[in-house]
Enzyme design. Structure first.
Site, PDB file in Angstrom:
ATOM      1  CE  LYS A 296      -6.709   5.860   9.830  1.00  0.00           C
ATOM      2  NZ  LYS A 296      -6.653   6.859   8.469  1.00  0.00           N
TER       3      LYS A 296
ATOM      4  CB  ALA B  29      -0.946  -0.113   1.180  1.00  0.00           C
TER       5      ALA B  29
ATOM      6  CG  ASP C 198      -8.232   7.748   4.704  1.00  0.00           C
ATOM      7  OD1 ASP C 198      -7.668   7.047   5.247  1.00  0.00           O
ATOM      8  OD2 ASP C 198      -8.323   8.747   4.072  1.00  0.00           O
TER       9      ASP C 198
END
Lengths: 360, 360
Positions: free
Chosen positions: A101, A14, A186
């Site tokens: 998160k 990512a 987000d």
């Protein structure tokens, strides 16, 4: 210091893993030994492109990282919908867990992750970097200072950024099967965390989503807000969005002081960060000006906040590995509270902006 | 300039009349000729203590001020519950009207005031001083700049101050029969006005009070907040309070820019005021810092904002007196919209935080 160096494996390539990969290298007590992707070639390229240490093993699966006996801890930046599966597998394989998160699809799923971590005795921490900046500790000193700040009465926090059309069409954060919380997960995650942080992690009595959230066609939140209140009269609001200009504010108002910060999630620059405080401000006699103006405080840091996060996590892992220490439960507890409030905001939107009681 | 000098009478000896009295003296096109109180002696002492011009007539009643043929305009800083009575009488006696905020007990009552002003052809303006600071115009340029700010998406505003125990017990602003709006009228008025200002005075579709307002025993609001939303997706929240530290913020977030100001109601100092703007901010490649930081703008002013208010009002009055000009209806229109939203917040609290549709 002869501190143990914690050896990290990274699950996936990512974008955020580039920043955290760098921070693992920067942290004095951590290093990277493995990275896994669906293709070993991609993992190898990712390791090379991001200056991972020579000898980092590039695997063609996440399982291979978890099976690598040298790996102490894994950093998991996968889409939220994959967190439970991989976090639980990692914990079962005795890998300490630094999880990106938002931590889970909902708190029930998160409880499964924590259960697996507890059963295996591994440390859990989520990837909320700003918690680890020395500025955060300095700000906490201010809001905890009864004389200067008094008692907290109200907070407002905001994290917004203007996503480009490609993001709004294709990013995993707008896909219901990947990151189903959208902007709430987000960006709102940080707002919720900062409100809990300001309230010493005391959960609010109730959470009410604000009218006017924006959802995409698939029902993923692109912009929303909520108001929270506590039995003792404290209140808070937040706003999070993919649809407006980059803004990241905390305003915390006590009975005697006010704290303001405008870059709480990602500081304007890496080496130092500022915040402003005002204490017992008042007007001059004719109310034509203030007798005390807010003052700016600057806090320097030798390591970026994400490297301090890795350092703190690795230090806890090191203590467990050395024997005698148990996992620090503060971290999963505050992750869980953040997720609880996040779940409440979503439920309140679903229920037509009715208040949702938060039960810890 | 050979502009007409507008002659003011002041109704009452309120604390705020000291500041506005000074500003009438400072404004180049205004002066004070009369002040009325329930006792002529008190009025005379008030005039002397505050340096009102020699020859200012001190009356023992408000009526005497309204009957003074030399008085062009009256400044009315009476408790809100007395506004309608004295504002309407003033208008009927052809006195132009500078009325302290909040303008009325409710919008129906305010409509009576405007009707009387229109019938008499007198100018109406409320006492919202910050509207007249040159900073406000400069900030408006920024939020109106499609290239730099884009379209407004979200606002948050706050005005709080920590009232002392004596204020919370005895001030007219906590008395239901005097200033029944409490903190909502005294502080929230500015929050609402700033939100309307940011939205080019477009009324929101609905207003929902936030849970957790604090009321005193008599039911007067000491602290509250609300969320507003517009059909096109814009949202706003505000918080106002007598119970927390002095804070006065506007955050306005557009699709391309953000405006921040921390002293919007009363600038930190009289001679200049600042605000910060950010435009097309973004992160650096690894998201470890911002590529553009907010920039501070400083706006100087030769006259304090309240003197600029008096100057603007007097200029409008002068044009009417000179013949040919009609009263400028912008001012009562924005006062009315502010009152409409204020009424909606109160109704929403009364209805248990249900949304209230705002119909202009």
């Amino acid at each position: 210091m002869s501190e143990t160096i914690i050896k990290f494996g990274i699950l996936g390539c990512a974008e955020i893993a580039r920043k955290v990969g760098r921070s693992i290298i920067l942290a004095p007590n951590a290093t990277i030994v493995a990275v896994g992707s669906r293709s070993a070639e991609k993992a190898a390229r990712f390791a090379a492109d991001n200056g991972f240490p020579a000898g980092t093993r590039a695997y063609g699966s996440y399982d291979a990282v978890l099976d690598d006996p040298e790996v102490d801890a894994v950093y998991v930046p996968l889409p939220t919908s994959l967190h439970a599966k991989w976090a639980i597998q990692a914990a079962r394989k005795k890998k300490h867990l630094l999880l990106e998160k938002p931590v889970a699809v909902d708190v029930a799923e998160f409880d499964g992750i924590v259960e697996a971590c507890v059963a295996s005795g591994v440390q859990f921490m989520d990837g909320t970097m700003w918690m680890h900046h020395p500025r955060t500790a300095t700000m906490k000193e201010f809001v905890s200072d009864e004389r200067a700040f008094g008692k907290l009465r109200a907070m407002h926090t905001c994290f917004a950024f203007a996503a480009d059309p490609d993001f709004l069409e294709n990013d995993i954060r707008v896909k219901p099967d990947l990151d189903s919380h959208g902007a709430l997960g987000d960006a709102g995650w940080y707002c919720i965390r900062s409100i809990l942080w300001g309230n010493d992690y005391e959960l609010p009595k109730s959470v009410t989503a604000l009218r006017g959230p924006v959802l995409n066609k698939a029902g993923v939140i692109l912009s929303c807000g909520a108001s929270l209140y506590w039995e003792d009269g404290k209140v808070a609001t937040f706003h999070c969005s993919f649809l407006s200009h980059l803004t990241m504010d905390i305003t915390a108002i006590g009975t005697k002081g006010t704290l303001q910060v405008h870059d709480f999630v990602v500081p304007f620059q890496e080496s130092e960060a500022s915040f402003s405080v005002a204490s017992e401000s008042g007007f001059n006699e004719l109310v034509t000006g203030w007798v005390t103006k807010p003052a700016e405080h600057i806090v320097s840091t030798s390591l970026p906040q994400e490297a301090l996060m890795v350092k703190e996590f690795s230090s806890l892992v090191g203590a467990i590995k050395a024997g005698g220490s148990q996992p620090e439960m503060k971290w999963p507890i505050i992750s869980r509270k953040t997720q609880l409030v996040l779940d409440a905001v979503k439920l309140s939107i679903k229920r037509g902006f009715e208040p949702v009681e938060v039960v810890g």
